[in-house]
Design a protein around this motif. Structure first.
Motif, mmCIF file in Angstrom:
data_model
loop_
_atom_site.group_PDB
_atom_site.id
_atom_site.type_symbol
_atom_site.label_atom_id
_atom_site.label_comp_id
_atom_site.label_asym_id
_atom_site.label_seq_id
_atom_site.Cartn_x
_atom_site.Cartn_y
_atom_site.Cartn_z
ATOM 1 N N LYS A 107 0.849 -1.206 0.000
ATOM 2 C CA LYS A 107 0.000 0.000 0.000
ATOM 3 C C LYS A 107 0.880 1.250 0.000
ATOM 4 C CE LYS A 107 -4.028 -2.196 1.404
ATOM 5 N NZ LYS A 107 -5.013 -2.520 0.391
ATOM 6 N N ALA A 122 -6.698 9.428 -0.990
ATOM 7 C CA ALA A 122 -6.767 10.017 0.348
ATOM 8 C C ALA A 122 -5.365 10.422 0.819
ATOM 9 C CB ALA A 122 -7.352 8.986 1.312
ATOM 10 N N VAL A 147 -8.365 5.529 9.333
ATOM 11 C CA VAL A 147 -8.146 4.385 8.437
ATOM 12 C C VAL A 147 -6.696 3.926 8.564
ATOM 13 C CG1 VAL A 147 -8.278 3.551 6.052
ATOM 14 C CG2 VAL A 147 -9.840 5.364 6.825
ATOM 15 N N LYS A 149 -3.963 0.888 7.395
ATOM 16 C CA LYS A 149 -3.808 -0.194 6.420
ATOM 17 C C LYS A 149 -2.458 -0.882 6.576
ATOM 18 C CE LYS A 149 -6.745 1.933 2.939
ATOM 19 N NZ LYS A 149 -6.943 2.309 1.536
ATOM 20 N N GLY A 156 -7.078 -9.630 2.405
ATOM 21 C CA GLY A 156 -8.254 -8.754 2.406
ATOM 22 C C GLY A 156 -8.669 -8.258 3.781
ATOM 23 N N VAL A 159 -7.226 -3.823 6.313
ATOM 24 C CA VAL A 159 -7.692 -2.440 6.480
ATOM 25 C C VAL A 159 -8.584 -2.359 7.717
ATOM 26 C CG1 VAL A 159 -9.045 -0.566 5.452
ATOM 27 C CG2 VAL A 159 -7.591 -1.985 4.002
ATOM 28 N N GLU A 191 -4.432 6.826 6.767
ATOM 29 C CA GLU A 191 -4.956 7.791 5.793
ATOM 30 C C GLU A 191 -6.275 8.409 6.178
ATOM 31 O OE1 GLU A 191 -4.913 5.515 2.112
ATOM 32 O OE2 GLU A 191 -7.074 5.253 2.217
ATOM 33 N N GLU A 192 -6.540 9.488 5.513
ATOM 34 C CA GLU A 192 -7.764 10.258 5.680
ATOM 35 C C GLU A 192 -8.950 9.389 5.252
ATOM 36 O OE1 GLU A 192 -9.224 14.088 2.975
ATOM 37 O OE2 GLU A 192 -7.597 12.798 2.362
ATOM 38 N N PHE A 193 -10.056 9.471 5.954
ATOM 39 C CA PHE A 193 -11.271 8.719 5.607
ATOM 40 C C PHE A 193 -12.026 9.479 4.518
ATOM 41 C CE2 PHE A 193 -15.773 7.695 6.039
ATOM 42 C CZ PHE A 193 -15.742 6.307 6.104
ATOM 43 N N GLU A 198 -18.480 3.421 -3.435
ATOM 44 C CA GLU A 198 -17.364 2.714 -4.088
ATOM 45 C C GLU A 198 -17.774 1.977 -5.353
ATOM 46 O OE1 GLU A 198 -14.744 0.400 -1.396
ATOM 47 O OE2 GLU A 198 -15.896 1.395 0.184
ATOM 48 N N LYS A 220 -19.352 -5.871 -0.228
ATOM 49 C CA LYS A 220 -18.279 -6.521 0.524
ATOM 50 C C LYS A 220 -18.691 -7.113 1.869
ATOM 51 C CE LYS A 220 -14.105 -4.545 -1.406
ATOM 52 N NZ LYS A 220 -14.185 -3.242 -2.050
ATOM 53 N N ASN A 230 -16.292 -7.766 6.787
ATOM 54 C CA ASN A 230 -15.939 -7.757 5.369
ATOM 55 C C ASN A 230 -15.719 -9.172 4.864
ATOM 56 O OD1 ASN A 230 -15.767 -5.469 3.713
ATOM 57 N ND2 ASN A 230 -14.092 -4.668 4.957
ATOM 58 N N ILE A 288 -8.986 4.229 -3.889
ATOM 59 C CA ILE A 288 -8.878 3.608 -2.564
ATOM 60 C C ILE A 288 -7.738 2.596 -2.596
ATOM 61 C CG2 ILE A 288 -10.027 1.929 -1.040
ATOM 62 C CD1 ILE A 288 -11.411 4.375 -0.521
ATOM 63 N N GLU A 289 -7.687 1.842 -3.681
ATOM 64 C CA GLU A 289 -6.621 0.846 -3.806
ATOM 65 C C GLU A 289 -6.473 0.424 -5.255
ATOM 66 O OE1 GLU A 289 -7.582 -2.935 -2.085
ATOM 67 O OE2 GLU A 289 -9.516 -3.017 -3.087
HETATM 68 P P1 AMP Z 1 -9.253 -2.632 0.846
HETATM 69 O O1 AMP Z 1 -8.908 -3.882 1.628
HETATM 70 O O2 AMP Z 1 -8.100 -1.784 0.503
HETATM 71 O O3 AMP Z 1 -10.200 -2.956 -0.283
HETATM 72 O O4 AMP Z 1 -10.129 -1.744 1.818
HETATM 73 C C1 AMP Z 1 -11.261 -2.284 2.411
HETATM 74 C C2 AMP Z 1 -12.328 -1.259 2.476
HETATM 75 O O5 AMP Z 1 -11.975 -0.243 3.411
HETATM 76 C C3 AMP Z 1 -12.598 -0.491 1.193
HETATM 77 O O6 AMP Z 1 -13.387 -1.206 0.298
HETATM 78 C C4 AMP Z 1 -13.298 0.719 1.737
HETATM 79 O O7 AMP Z 1 -14.642 0.420 2.025
HETATM 80 C C5 AMP Z 1 -12.586 0.957 3.042
HETATM 81 N N1 AMP Z 1 -11.589 2.031 2.901
HETATM 82 C C6 AMP Z 1 -10.298 1.884 2.585
HETATM 83 N N2 AMP Z 1 -9.678 3.069 2.548
HETATM 84 C C7 AMP Z 1 -10.603 4.000 2.858
HETATM 85 C C8 AMP Z 1 -10.600 5.427 2.987
HETATM 86 N N3 AMP Z 1 -9.489 6.141 2.819
HETATM 87 N N4 AMP Z 1 -11.747 6.040 3.292
HETATM 88 C C9 AMP Z 1 -12.877 5.328 3.481
HETATM 89 N N5 AMP Z 1 -12.956 4.004 3.383
HETATM 90 C C10 AMP Z 1 -11.837 3.332 3.072
#
Ligand code: AMP
Ligand code: GLY
Length: 427
Positions: A107, A122, A147, A149, A156, A159, A191-193, A198, A220, A230, A288-289
């Motif tokens: 990340k 973010a 947030v 990570k 998965g 986060v 990181e910032e929310f 999505e 999810k 999740n 986001i990713e």
């Molecule tokens: P990921 O495992 O990276 O897919 O992240 C899991 C979930 O976390 C994402 O699908 C988003 O719902 C949430 N998420 C990740 N980063 C952020 C963010 N900066 N702001 C809000 N939600 C986030």
């Protein structure tokens, strides 16, 4: 041509289904595959991370193209493994180089890439255990929710979103000091929310040019109304109504073009799929990713909407002809419902008999966690996500009705699914 697909989920079954329709296909192999893929090709009992085993299979079966489903072998460098071996370097692998796969594997790498290339995401900073106090100071300057990570692959689960500062500080300690995710949390991105909605956008690229595939919205959480833990994904819908033309143009200009240009400028070898996990905030896209593969269950949703011969497009990645292809899509709506095991995403039983699969006539059935039973005649559960059911319809509602009719027919002990897939975007 002979094709080898690596992986064993619904995504790989959907790819196998699509490739089977191509006049270019001679023999299809899937490693390790599932009960669904075994009806379309030959399953080979090999781990996707057993590169030596994959090499000998590729040589023995005279494979012309390797398509990698999941991220792990890509992050472990399967592309480079092929390129560095004189016996197999001529066989194209669909997927990025090990460096390119860092877009998903780290990340921190992905955030730095986005910052260098001006891609909206973010605001964030990365911290190691030596910097834990600075991490806490950074947290206290942010507004909740927080947030966190884990930098590396964490199946998965890496986060964590916390509502209070106390909770966020404790999570940071747990990740950096107690190695909550092992090596994956040696670094933590804070990181910032972002508050928005999505969606998943996919392109296929040869590292130079790119083609857009249909987009999808994934569901999810395990429970209706996006509640509970999740999961890998409980369903998906495509097209996504809020991904209108104006928004998608912003995605192209602000996200896709700068990403592909960034790969080019930085000399990152990338011939495969890019999955942009996006969030729409006040009409604007933020990343986001990145994932360096197709999504699951999004693949089961978008593949049936692709009219073009995907195998032909994939063969163009190595000869500079991708730009000559057009991806034609079916205008109908696709909706996928994932049937999962009772207990998923926690512990769940395996080996339960699945019945009535053959009663589904108006939908596509993609196997996710299934295997053949001992007699070889029946099908039993072997994973958390068991069966993906996809239907096409003139409207989301029509596709939804078909998928839920089929979901009611398929049966196994503890069958579990969300009943609200697509409801939030019904127009
Ligand atoms: P990921 O495992 O990276 O897919 O992240 C899991 C979930 O976390 C994402 O699908 C988003 O719902 C949430 N998420 C990740 N980063 C952020 C963010 N900066 N702001 C809000 N939600 C986030
Ligand atoms: N469905 C989300 C993913 O494949 O990562």
């Amino acid at each position: 041509m002979n094709v080898l697909i690596l992986g064993s989920g619904g995504r790989e079954h959907a790819l196998a289904w699509k490739f089977s329709q191509s006049p270019l296909l001679n023999q299809l192999f899937i490693a390790p595959g599932n009960a669904g893929t075994s009806s379309l090709g030959t399953n080979i009992p090999l781990s996707v991370n057993d590169f030596e085993g994959i090499k000998s299979t590729v040589l023995k079966k005279e494979i012309d193209l390797v398509v990698v489903g999941p991220e792990e072998p890509l992050v472990n460098g399967i592309y480079d493994f092929f390129k560095l071996d004189a016996l197999i370097r001529h066989i194209p692998v669909v997927g990025p180089s090990k460096l390119g796969a860092q877009l998903e594997g780290s990340k921190d790498f992905a955030k730095a890439f986005m910052k260098r290339n001006g891609i909206p995401t973010a605001a964030s900073r990365t911290f190691t255990s030596a910097e834990i106090q600075a991490g806490k100071a950074f947290l206290s300057a942010l507004r909740p929710p927080y947030v966190l990570k884990a930098d590396g692959l964490a199946a998965g689960k890496g986060v964590i979103i916390c509502n209070s500062l106390v909770e966020a500080e404790a999570e940071l300690d747990d990740m950096l000091i107690n190695s909550r995710f092992g090596k994956a949390s040696e670094k933590v991105v804070i990181e910032e929310f972002l508050n928005g909605i999505e969606l998943s956008v996919f392109v296929i690229t040869d590292g130079n040019t790119w083609k857009l595939l249909p987009e999808a919205k994934d569901y999810k959480r395990i429970g209706n109304g996006d509640t509970g833990p999740n999961t890998g994904g409980m369903g998906a819908v495509s097209p996504v109504p809020f991904a209108d033309e104006a928004f998608m143009q912003k995605v192209v200009d602000r996200v896709i073009n700068p990403t592909i240009n960034g790969l080019k400028i930085e000399g990152i070898d990338y011939k495969g799929f890019v999955f942009f996990g996006l969030i729409k905030v006040n009409g604007d896209p933020f990343v986001i990713e990145y994932n360096v593969r197709l999504g699951d269950p999004e693949t089961e949703t978008i593949i049936p909407r692709i009219k073009t011969d995907l195998l032909e497009v994939l063969t163009s990645l190595n000869n500079g002809t991708l730009r000559n292809h057009t991806i034609e899509t079916d205008n109908r709506h696709a909706l996928t419902v994932m049937l999962v095991s009772a207990g998923y995403p926690g512990d769940y039983p395996k080996g339960l008999e699945i019945t009535s699969l053959n009663k589904v006539a108006d939908s596509l059935v993609f196997h996710a966690g299934t295997t053949s039973d001992q007699s070889g005649e029946g099908v039993v559960t072997s994973g958390g996500r068991v069966i993906a059911i996809t239907s096409l319809g003139a409207s989301i509602t029509e596709a939804r009705d078909l998928s839920y009719k089929a979901a009611a027919k398929v049966d196994y002990l503890g069958k579990t699914y969300r009943t609200d897939i697509g409801l939030d975007v019904v127009n």
